[in-house]
Design an enzyme around this catalytic site. Structure first.
Site, PDB file in Angstrom:
ATOM      1  N   ASN A  88      64.401 -44.098  70.825  1.00  0.00           N
ATOM      2  CA  ASN A  88      63.795 -44.518  69.563  1.00  0.00           C
ATOM      3  C   ASN A  88      64.557 -45.657  68.895  1.00  0.00           C
ATOM      4  O   ASN A  88      64.068 -46.251  67.934  1.00  0.00           O
ATOM      5  CB  ASN A  88      63.734 -43.314  68.605  1.00  0.00           C
ATOM      6  N   LYS A 121      70.167 -44.689  82.124  1.00  0.00           N
ATOM      7  CA  LYS A 121      71.087 -44.527  83.245  1.00  0.00           C
ATOM      8  C   LYS A 121      72.063 -43.377  83.027  1.00  0.00           C
ATOM      9  O   LYS A 121      72.575 -42.794  84.001  1.00  0.00           O
ATOM     10  CB  LYS A 121      71.851 -45.830  83.481  1.00  0.00           C
ATOM     11  N   SER A 139      57.858 -47.786  71.993  1.00  0.00           N
ATOM     12  CA  SER A 139      57.538 -49.205  71.937  1.00  0.00           C
ATOM     13  C   SER A 139      56.883 -49.476  70.583  1.00  0.00           C
ATOM     14  O   SER A 139      57.424 -49.126  69.546  1.00  0.00           O
ATOM     15  CB  SER A 139      56.620 -49.584  73.105  1.00  0.00           C
ATOM     16  N   TYR A 153      60.726 -59.951  68.619  1.00  0.00           N
ATOM     17  CA  TYR A 153      60.518 -58.500  68.608  1.00  0.00           C
ATOM     18  C   TYR A 153      59.475 -58.126  69.654  1.00  0.00           C
ATOM     19  O   TYR A 153      59.673 -57.187  70.442  1.00  0.00           O
ATOM     20  CB  TYR A 153      60.079 -58.046  67.220  1.00  0.00           C
ATOM     21  N   LYS A 157      59.558 -55.611  73.110  1.00  0.00           N
ATOM     22  CA  LYS A 157      58.637 -54.493  73.335  1.00  0.00           C
ATOM     23  C   LYS A 157      57.770 -54.721  74.572  1.00  0.00           C
ATOM     24  O   LYS A 157      57.465 -53.765  75.300  1.00  0.00           O
ATOM     25  CB  LYS A 157      57.781 -54.258  72.090  1.00  0.00           C
ATOM     26  N   THR A 188      58.073 -46.242  57.493  1.00  0.00           N
ATOM     27  CA  THR A 188      59.517 -46.136  57.735  1.00  0.00           C
ATOM     28  C   THR A 188      60.195 -47.356  57.114  1.00  0.00           C
ATOM     29  O   THR A 188      59.562 -48.144  56.413  1.00  0.00           O
ATOM     30  CB  THR A 188      59.809 -46.108  59.246  1.00  0.00           C
TER      31      THR A 188
END
Length: 283
Positions: A88, A121, A139, A153, A157, A188
């Site tokens: 996130n 990883k 995304s 940006y 994405k 947000t």
């Protein structure tokens, strides 16, 4: 956000979430158990504290491999294993392409793209060993369509979406699924306190990128999407027998994606003859 099962939640997956200080990573109950991770541990300590030993607050900087390794190890020790990883972490950057600052753009990619790879990883070896797991890469609708002022940006994405599609193909035979979450406007801090922008302003772009910079900042606090419901939708998708490769979040994302597909279809159909003219015609 990884999720894990442990002696405290035996037989049931728990969640651990990098980038949990904002967006859908912050919201919602940990359910069966969850480690929430953020660059500033204090940002998630209070939230994790509400749920006792079902939640673990972790400090994690996705641009620092040692920090990632330590957080993953702590999550695995607390919950036994990581079953669900939700990446996130990320932020936005406002600038016309020509206005972008090299250092700022590299930092953006380090978080939004390379940071995701670093976490993957660290977590995937355990999932591969168990031949099970769920990966959710957050995304954006901005990974499907691009607009002025947010080109860099979008580039991160779009990169994340391509990476995720390839990853899904590689992991499917191993019993691990990948879902790309594509939120529209969630209420947000993305367009507010988390947003960064270039100090460079070129007059030639004021009517395009300049106006969209202001419009993007002005929408902060007025977005139509609820991060709590977005988190619930992600959890519901993860808990299905076959999570989708793509999950749009919000009616604005849905409408935008459909419009994008129609535009693409129109361009493809309009240029069909020119497209096929490059074929050698050999059978």
């Amino acid at each position: 956000m990884p999720a894990a099962a442990s002696p405290r939640t035996t037989g049931r997956p728990a969640r651990c979430r990098p980038g949990a200080a904002r967006g859908p990573g912050l919201r919602g109950s940990p359910g069966r158990g969850c480690g929430r991770a953020a660059r500033d541990r204090a940002a998630v300590t209070g939230l994790a504290g509400r749920y006792g030993d079902r939640a673990l607050a972790l400090q994690l900087d996705v641009t620092d491999p040692a920090s990632v390794a330590a957080a993953v190890q702590a999550c695995e020790q607390a919950f036994g294993r990581i079953d669900v990883l939700v990446n996130n972490a990320g932020y936005g950057y406002l600038a016309a392409v020509e206005e972008g600052e090299e250092a700022a753009v590299r930092a953006l990619f380090d978080t939004n793209v390379h940071g995701v790879v670093t976490v993957l990883k660290a977590v995937l070896p355990g999932m591969r060993a168990r031949r099970s797991g769920r990966v959710v890469n957050v995304s954006s609708f901005g990974g499907l369509a691009a607009f002025a002022a947010t080109g860099y940006y979008h580039a991160t994405k779009f990169a994340l979406e391509g990476l995720s599609e390839s990853l899904a193909a590689e992991l499917a035979p191993l019993g691990i699924t990948v879902t790309i979450a594509e939120p529209g406007g969630l209420r947000t801090r993305w367009a507010g306190a988390s947003m960064r922008q270039s100090p460079i302003r070129l007059d030639d772009y004021e009517q395009t990128a300049g106006k969209r910079r202001e419009a993007t900042l002005a929408v902060s606090g007025r977005q139509p999407g609820d991060p709590v419901r977005a988190a619930a939708a992600i959890a519901a998708a993860v808990d299905t027998g076959m999570p989708p490769l793509r999950l749009l979040l919000g009616s604005d994302a849905l409408a935008g994606a459909r419009a994008r597909l129609e535009r693409m279809r129109g361009e493809i159909d309009a240029n069909e003859a020119l497209t096929t003219s490059v074929d050698l015609g050999e059978r």
